[in-house]
Enzyme design. Structure first.
Site, PDB file in Angstrom:
ATOM      1  N   SER A  64       5.643 -37.760  43.912  1.00  0.00           N
ATOM      2  CA  SER A  64       5.007 -38.400  42.758  1.00  0.00           C
ATOM      3  C   SER A  64       5.998 -38.912  41.727  1.00  0.00           C
ATOM      4  CB  SER A  64       4.030 -37.431  42.073  1.00  0.00           C
ATOM      5  OG  SER A  64       4.701 -36.262  41.625  1.00  0.00           O
ATOM      6  N   ASP A 350       3.864 -36.323  31.285  1.00  0.00           N
ATOM      7  CA  ASP A 350       2.740 -35.413  31.522  1.00  0.00           C
ATOM      8  C   ASP A 350       3.283 -34.037  31.883  1.00  0.00           C
ATOM      9  OD1 ASP A 350       3.559 -35.630  34.165  1.00  0.00           O
ATOM     10  OD2 ASP A 350       1.832 -36.811  34.823  1.00  0.00           O
ATOM     11  N   HIS A 353       6.051 -35.039  35.033  1.00  0.00           N
ATOM     12  CA  HIS A 353       6.840 -36.248  35.254  1.00  0.00           C
ATOM     13  C   HIS A 353       7.484 -36.764  33.975  1.00  0.00           C
ATOM     14  CE1 HIS A 353       3.462 -36.112  38.185  1.00  0.00           C
ATOM     15  NE2 HIS A 353       4.471 -36.271  39.035  1.00  0.00           N
TER      16      HIS A 353
END
Length: 386
Positions: A64, A350, A353
């Site tokens: 991600s 977040d 990340h």
């Protein structure tokens, strides 16, 4: 500090439920658009030439941290194709787990390439300039990320690259031209974080009962070596391999503690992996003819940012810009949540990340940094090798 692993599983399970409930609403209301930008440069000349990128293409494998949309259309709780993700991206949400650009977006720009399309969205001649195969929740091990249901593990990402080679072969004038182009292209690989966060640290996975930290690091890098060798056998020669950062300092982990400090237990947990990856890169360079592997020390890059936060303009190191709960890290950024306004002052976007600003700082360090962050050479030097 004491770190309670069971709480991490609870947070991930709660996150999955909330995202499942809200994603249906967001997918109906949020239009995911392609980024609007200046016209891309001409297709990369397979034989090279002035005015083109310094490499023919960039092929990206990972999770991600660098996924740019491959999870959008698979049944997965690990998605970011809703606002406020992409709030600073020209075109809005795309599936990037960030407010804007990722680290590999920055590297592509520095290489003179356009933004590299997701494998799930790449069409036509786009594949000649590279493809991004990264998938949120994916890992080196096939079972990693199972709590999020759908994801594309590294082995499957490599299989998808094989499919791309077939596409390129039909566009580029034969096997010899394809082999030459792929050999001069860059392969960026950033794997491993989910093998800890969404495998080893999860109580519903058996891994911690099977391996201590050193054994798990050995197990991961044994698999990793085989996978990278597979990419070599498919024609790759120039490889950029990113190490793991200090994961004990991300908001999700900070939210599990009681003293506001990084979890040194988690930080130390990933040390054997990074050490093994460095050794692996040395061995691959020695044992695979014409192979050129380099290591990016992500932990060192982040430590420099933390040590010089004022110089970089950061004020908030321990909270997500978008998220809910302690450190804004107990539940990650939800659909239509209002993020912080001063995003360039935050290290984390977040619970997991970094912000676009951090990503672009690391991209520049990886591209032109010294031996403390890129070893044995940096990306610019690797790209320029014949």
């Amino acid at each position: 500090m004491a770190f309670h692993f069971r709480q991490l599983c609870f947070s991930s399970a709660l996150l999955a439920v909330v995202i499942q409930l809200l994603h249906g609403v967001s997918s109906q209301l949020v239009v995911v658009e392609e980024p609007i930008s200046a016209p891309p440069p001409p297709l990369v000349d397979l034989n090279g030439g002035p005015g083109y990128g310094i490499v023919p293409a960039l092929f990206i494998f990972g999770d991600s941290l660098i996924d740019n949309g491959n999870n959008n259309n698979i049944p997965s709780f690990a998605k970011a194709n809703y606002f406020p993700y992409g709030i600073d991206f020209n075109g809005g949400p795309t599936g990037r787990f960030c407010n804007g650009l990722t680290m590999v977006d920055g590297i592509a720009q520095l290489l003179g390439l356009p933004l590299i399309p997701a494998y799930s969205e790449a069409t036509g001649d786009q594949v000649l300039r590279g493809v991004n195969y990264a998938s949120a929740a994916a890992g080196i091990l096939p079972d990693t990320g199972g709590n999020f249901v759908g994801r594309i593990p590294f082995d499957q990402q490599i299989h998808n690259f094989e499919a791309t080679l077939d596409q390129i072969a039909g566009k580029s004038g034969g096997a010899v031209a394809v082999a030459d182009s792929v050999a001069r292209s860059l392969f960026f690989i950033g794997m491993g974080s989910n093998d800890y966060l969404n495998n080893y640290l999860m109580p519903n996975f058996p891994t911690r009962n099977q391996f201590n930290s050193q054994q798990f690091g050995d197990h991961l890098v044994q698999q990793y070596t085989n996978q990278l060798t597979r990419l070599y056998n498919l024609g790759g020669r120039k490889f950029v391999v990113a190490g793991l950062g200090r994961m004990g300092c991300i908001p999700s982990i900070l939210a599990q503690g009681n003293d506001g400090k990084c979890s040194e237990e988690v930080n130390q947990l990933v040390v054997p992996f990074n050490t093994n990856v460095k050794t692996m890169i040395t061995n691959l360079n020695q044992n695979l003819p014409d192979a050129k592997f380099i290591y990016l020390d992500i932990a060192q890059m982040l430590e420099d940012i933390v040590a010089n936060q004022a110089a970089y303009g950061f004020t908030t190191m321990d909270k997500g810009c978008c998220g809910i709960g302690k450190n804004r890290g107990q539940i990650t950024c939800l659909p239509f949540e209002t993020p912080c306004a001063n995003r360039d002052q935050y290290v984390f976007w977040d619970a997991f990340h970094p912000t676009e600003k951090v990503n672009l700082i690391m991209a520049k360090k990886a591209f032109a940094g010294d031996r403390t962050v890129a070893y044995p050479i940096n990306i610019q030097e690797l790209a320029s090798l014949s």
